[in-house]
Each structure stands twice: as C-alpha cells, then as structure tokens.
Design a protein around this motif. Structure first.
Motif, mmCIF file in Angstrom:
data_model
loop_
_atom_site.group_PDB
_atom_site.id
_atom_site.type_symbol
_atom_site.label_atom_id
_atom_site.label_comp_id
_atom_site.label_asym_id
_atom_site.label_seq_id
_atom_site.Cartn_x
_atom_site.Cartn_y
_atom_site.Cartn_z
ATOM 1 N N LYS A 83 0.842 -1.198 0.000
ATOM 2 C CA LYS A 83 0.000 0.000 0.000
ATOM 3 C C LYS A 83 0.884 1.257 0.000
ATOM 4 N N PHE A 84 0.695 2.125 -1.001
ATOM 5 C CA PHE A 84 1.423 3.386 -1.071
ATOM 6 C C PHE A 84 0.922 4.296 0.053
ATOM 7 N N VAL A 85 1.824 4.654 0.985
ATOM 8 C CA VAL A 85 1.384 5.437 2.152
ATOM 9 C C VAL A 85 1.939 6.850 2.181
ATOM 10 N N GLY A 140 1.828 5.437 10.809
ATOM 11 C CA GLY A 140 0.547 6.072 11.146
ATOM 12 C C GLY A 140 -0.349 6.228 9.933
ATOM 13 N N LEU A 141 0.237 6.608 8.796
ATOM 14 C CA LEU A 141 -0.551 6.759 7.572
ATOM 15 C C LEU A 141 -1.023 5.406 7.041
ATOM 16 N N TYR A 142 -0.261 4.377 7.311
ATOM 17 C CA TYR A 142 -0.683 3.027 6.907
ATOM 18 C C TYR A 142 -1.924 2.600 7.701
ATOM 19 N N TRP A 146 -6.993 8.284 7.157
ATOM 20 C CA TRP A 146 -7.935 9.398 7.276
ATOM 21 C C TRP A 146 -7.405 10.497 8.196
ATOM 22 N N ARG A 147 -6.306 10.248 8.898
ATOM 23 C CA ARG A 147 -5.685 11.252 9.780
ATOM 24 C C ARG A 147 -4.477 11.928 9.111
ATOM 25 N N ARG A 148 -4.348 11.781 7.806
ATOM 26 C CA ARG A 148 -3.194 12.301 7.059
ATOM 27 C C ARG A 148 -2.922 13.779 7.357
ATOM 28 N N GLU A 149 -3.925 14.605 7.259
ATOM 29 C CA GLU A 149 -3.724 16.052 7.419
ATOM 30 C C GLU A 149 -3.188 16.408 8.809
ATOM 31 N N VAL A 150 -3.823 15.882 9.839
ATOM 32 C CA VAL A 150 -3.395 16.226 11.195
ATOM 33 C C VAL A 150 -2.026 15.623 11.511
ATOM 34 N N VAL A 154 0.316 18.888 11.242
ATOM 35 C CA VAL A 154 0.257 19.464 12.586
ATOM 36 C C VAL A 154 1.196 18.749 13.561
ATOM 37 N N ILE A 155 0.928 17.490 13.812
ATOM 38 C CA ILE A 155 1.632 16.776 14.883
ATOM 39 C C ILE A 155 3.118 16.623 14.591
ATOM 40 N N PHE A 156 3.461 16.101 13.418
ATOM 41 C CA PHE A 156 4.867 15.815 13.157
ATOM 42 C C PHE A 156 5.724 17.066 12.906
ATOM 43 N N PRO A 157 5.215 18.117 12.244
ATOM 44 C CA PRO A 157 6.014 19.353 12.203
ATOM 45 C C PRO A 157 6.213 19.952 13.598
ATOM 46 N N MET A 158 5.172 19.864 14.423
ATOM 47 C CA MET A 158 5.280 20.378 15.789
ATOM 48 C C MET A 158 6.376 19.631 16.547
ATOM 49 N N LEU A 159 6.458 18.331 16.347
ATOM 50 C CA LEU A 159 7.482 17.550 17.035
ATOM 51 C C LEU A 159 8.894 17.910 16.565
#
Length: 183
Positions: A83-85, A140-142, A146-150, A154-159
C-alpha cells in the motif's frame, strides 16, 4: 542613532550573523540540489538516503516496506504491505531544518570547539529524530490514512520544530557566550 546601535549591538550582530550563515548554507544547499543529477541517487543523495533508511527501519520494526522512485515527481514512494502510504521529497530530508538550527547556533556562538561539537551533535540528533518521525508518520498513515492532514501538517512538524527549539534553548542557557555576557 549611535546610542541605539550600541544598546542593541548583540541583537544586531545576532541577526546579521544568522542571516549570513542561513543565506550561505541555503545557497550552498540549492547549488548542491541543482548539481545533483539524480541518476545515481534519485532525486538527490540526501532524500534518497532518508528514504532508504526509512525503509530499513520500517522493515526492522516488522512492516513489509519498500521504496520506489516516484514516476511523476522528484520523490521516493514508501510502500507498506503493498500500500502506497507516503512519499519522501526533498523537504523531508531535514537539511533545511539543520540549516536553520546551525544558523541559530553559530549566531549565538560559544567557544569554538563547543560550538562546533554542538553543531555536529545537534545535526545528528535532528537527522535521527526526523528519520524516526518519518517512520512513525509512515506507519501512522498506513494504519490511519484518514488522519493524514493532522499527522503530516500538525503533529509531526510540531514535534520536529519542538525538538529544534529545545536544542536551541539548551544551547542558549548552557553554552552561549552572548547570554553569559548579558547576565
């Protein structure tokens, strides 16, 4: 005017040094990208390296992962269990973040040897943290596409930027000559 320049000498020196280092490193990196022909390491060496290391880490933690050059853009596709993630593009390789980090550290330089060591160690920490970030993001994308955007915006740039900020604060409070001079 002279009084203001004297009063804010350290701030002005910080800004000028930061901008000079950032400009030189960014121009150097852009020259590297232009000279990178992508024939041996597609799309460029650093992006390819990050994609290969991400693939290795994903396989190490139990996923059946592989990477493929993207046919339509300069990126590497991450595929988990068929699956392309995600895709690893030039902006994912942490070089721009490391340039930002180095510019700040040099602008707030301490002793030469300490500054050099911290630049090297901090760059490795940022690179490793970024690599782990991409692995977790891919997994996480795998599992949660449906949580791709957040996750991605958001989460990973913040980290990653939070980690850089903590490295900066540690440097300023522990090693910088400029802070000690003003104390």
């Amino acid at each position: 005017m002279r009084e203001l320049l004297t009063k804010y000498k350290l701030v002005i020196r910080f800004i000028i040094t930061f901008l000079l280092v950032y400009g030189v490193l960014t121009i150097g990196y852009n020259v590297y990208l232009k000279l990178s022909d992508g024939s041996k390491y597609y799309p460029d060496y650093m992006t390819n390296l990050v994609a290969r290391q991400t693939n290795s880490l994903l396989n190490t933690i139990g996923y059946e992962a592989k990477i493929l050059p993207h046919p339509d853009e300069a990126s590497m596709k991450i595929i988990i269990n068929g699956k392309f993630v995600a895709r690893v593009i030039e902006g994912c390789n942490a070089v721009s973040i490391i340039i930002l980090f180095l510019s700040f550290i040099v602008a707030f330089a301490g002793k030469f040897k300490t500054t050099l060591f911290y630049c090297f160690a901090g760059s490795i920490i940022i690179y490793a943290f970024n690599l782990i970030r991409i692995v977790i993001l891919s997994a996480g994308l795998y599992h949660y596409p449906w949580r791709r955007e957040v996750l991605h915006n958001v989460i990973f740039p913040m980290l990653i930027y939070g980690a850089v900020f903590l490295l900066w604060m540690f440097w300023v409070n522990r090693f910088s000559k400029n802070v000690k001079a003003n104390a």
